[in-house]
Write an enzyme that holds these catalytic residues in place. Sequence first.
Site, PDB file in Angstrom:
ATOM      1  N   ASP A   1     -10.070  -3.799   4.953  1.00 26.80           N
ATOM      2  CA  ASP A   1     -11.486  -3.004   4.988  1.00 26.80           C
ATOM      3  C   ASP A   1     -10.905  -1.887   3.771  1.00 26.80           C
ATOM      4  O   ASP A   1      -9.538  -1.303   4.145  1.00 26.80           O
ATOM      5  CB  ASP A   1     -11.659  -2.068   5.853  1.00 26.80           C
ATOM      6  CG  ASP A   1     -12.600  -3.186   7.002  1.00 26.80           C
ATOM      7  OD1 ASP A   1     -12.690  -4.449   6.459  1.00 26.80           O
ATOM      8  OD2 ASP A   1     -13.210  -2.680   7.966  1.00 26.80           O
TER       9      ASP A   1
ATOM     10  N   HIS B   1      -4.531  -8.526   6.529  1.00 24.51           N
ATOM     11  CA  HIS B   1      -4.749 -10.025   6.811  1.00 24.51           C
ATOM     12  C   HIS B   1      -4.631 -10.885   5.588  1.00 24.51           C
ATOM     13  O   HIS B   1      -4.447 -10.450   4.393  1.00 24.51           O
ATOM     14  CB  HIS B   1      -6.044 -10.380   7.163  1.00 24.51           C
ATOM     15  CG  HIS B   1      -6.660  -9.882   8.726  1.00 24.51           C
ATOM     16  ND1 HIS B   1      -6.700 -10.418   9.610  1.00 24.51           N
ATOM     17  CD2 HIS B   1      -6.594  -8.456   9.179  1.00 24.51           C
ATOM     18  CE1 HIS B   1      -6.800  -9.706  10.770  1.00 24.51           C
ATOM     19  NE2 HIS B   1      -6.946  -8.456  10.223  1.00 24.51           N
TER      20      HIS B   1
ATOM     21  N   SER C   1      -3.138   3.834   4.118  1.00 20.37           N
ATOM     22  CA  SER C   1      -2.619   3.752   2.800  1.00 20.37           C
ATOM     23  C   SER C   1      -3.198   2.732   1.736  1.00 20.37           C
ATOM     24  O   SER C   1      -4.231   2.694   1.888  1.00 20.37           O
ATOM     25  CB  SER C   1      -1.009   3.563   3.204  1.00 20.37           C
ATOM     26  OG  SER C   1      -0.286   3.683   2.024  1.00 20.37           O
TER      27      SER C   1
END
Length: 283
Positions: free
Chosen positions: A89, A146, A249
């Site tokens: 995200d 992921h 980050s």
Amino acid sequence: MFRDVLKTLPQYLIPKHGITALAGYFADVKSPRLKNFLIRNFIRKFDVDMSEALIEDPKSYDCFNDFFIRHLKPECRPLSQSDVICPVDGCISEIGKIERGQLLQAKGKYYSVQELLACDGQLAEQFVQGQFATLYLSPKDYHRVHMPIDAELVSMTYIPGALFSVQPATTRVVPKLFARNERLAIFFKTKIGPMVMVMVGATIVGAIGTSWHGDVKRAKKLERFDYSERFPDKIISQGSEMGYFKLGSTVVLLFANGEKIQWDKELLAGSKIQLGKPMAIIT
């Protein structure tokens, strides 16, 4: 630009590693009063949507870090059928072709593949005409990473460095930011050739970790981890979790065979994107 410089200048002066270590200490404290205070105020400040979290009750987390790397309900991030999906995200900082081994950081600012990966010229040469995407994770975002595509784990390099903020204002000011900060470069083999996922640290990022290693211990020297020999979890399928940030980050995604990757035309610098959304097709 002048405003960005004013925001960034103090970062050259403050003890970034010391502040990060202190923040990491408090983020691991399990005192109910302290951790609930930190979590409650963080949710309020950044408008975190806890309805997406697998554990919705903020008080159920053991410490702030457990809350920060919370799992989401699987139905909240369905995986598209795209050849390459978004691994996080976040927001796209930059995306496009690697030009003669150079990646665009922000307007007028570049850094090289060799600098980013802290590798020899032979390895960097593989990516000289590749494709890249830089994804910024804001504090409110989901902070697990992921796999964008099925891949085989090859190796991992921990690269010590600075801990500048990676917020957009800083990327516009600090030269070669992603090649200066602490980072973890993870090398994979895919059906279209080599791929690297670089997890970049920043101020107050207490730890970077992977699903096969756990937290990668901060060190003063570069460290390499080789998985070319027998390793139980070398094959990681698309959409599977591969890592996490304990505080936010940036992820830099690199593909060596640039002619094989065609980015979704709707993805531009500044675009918001979520885990599982289409990123590219393989040609």
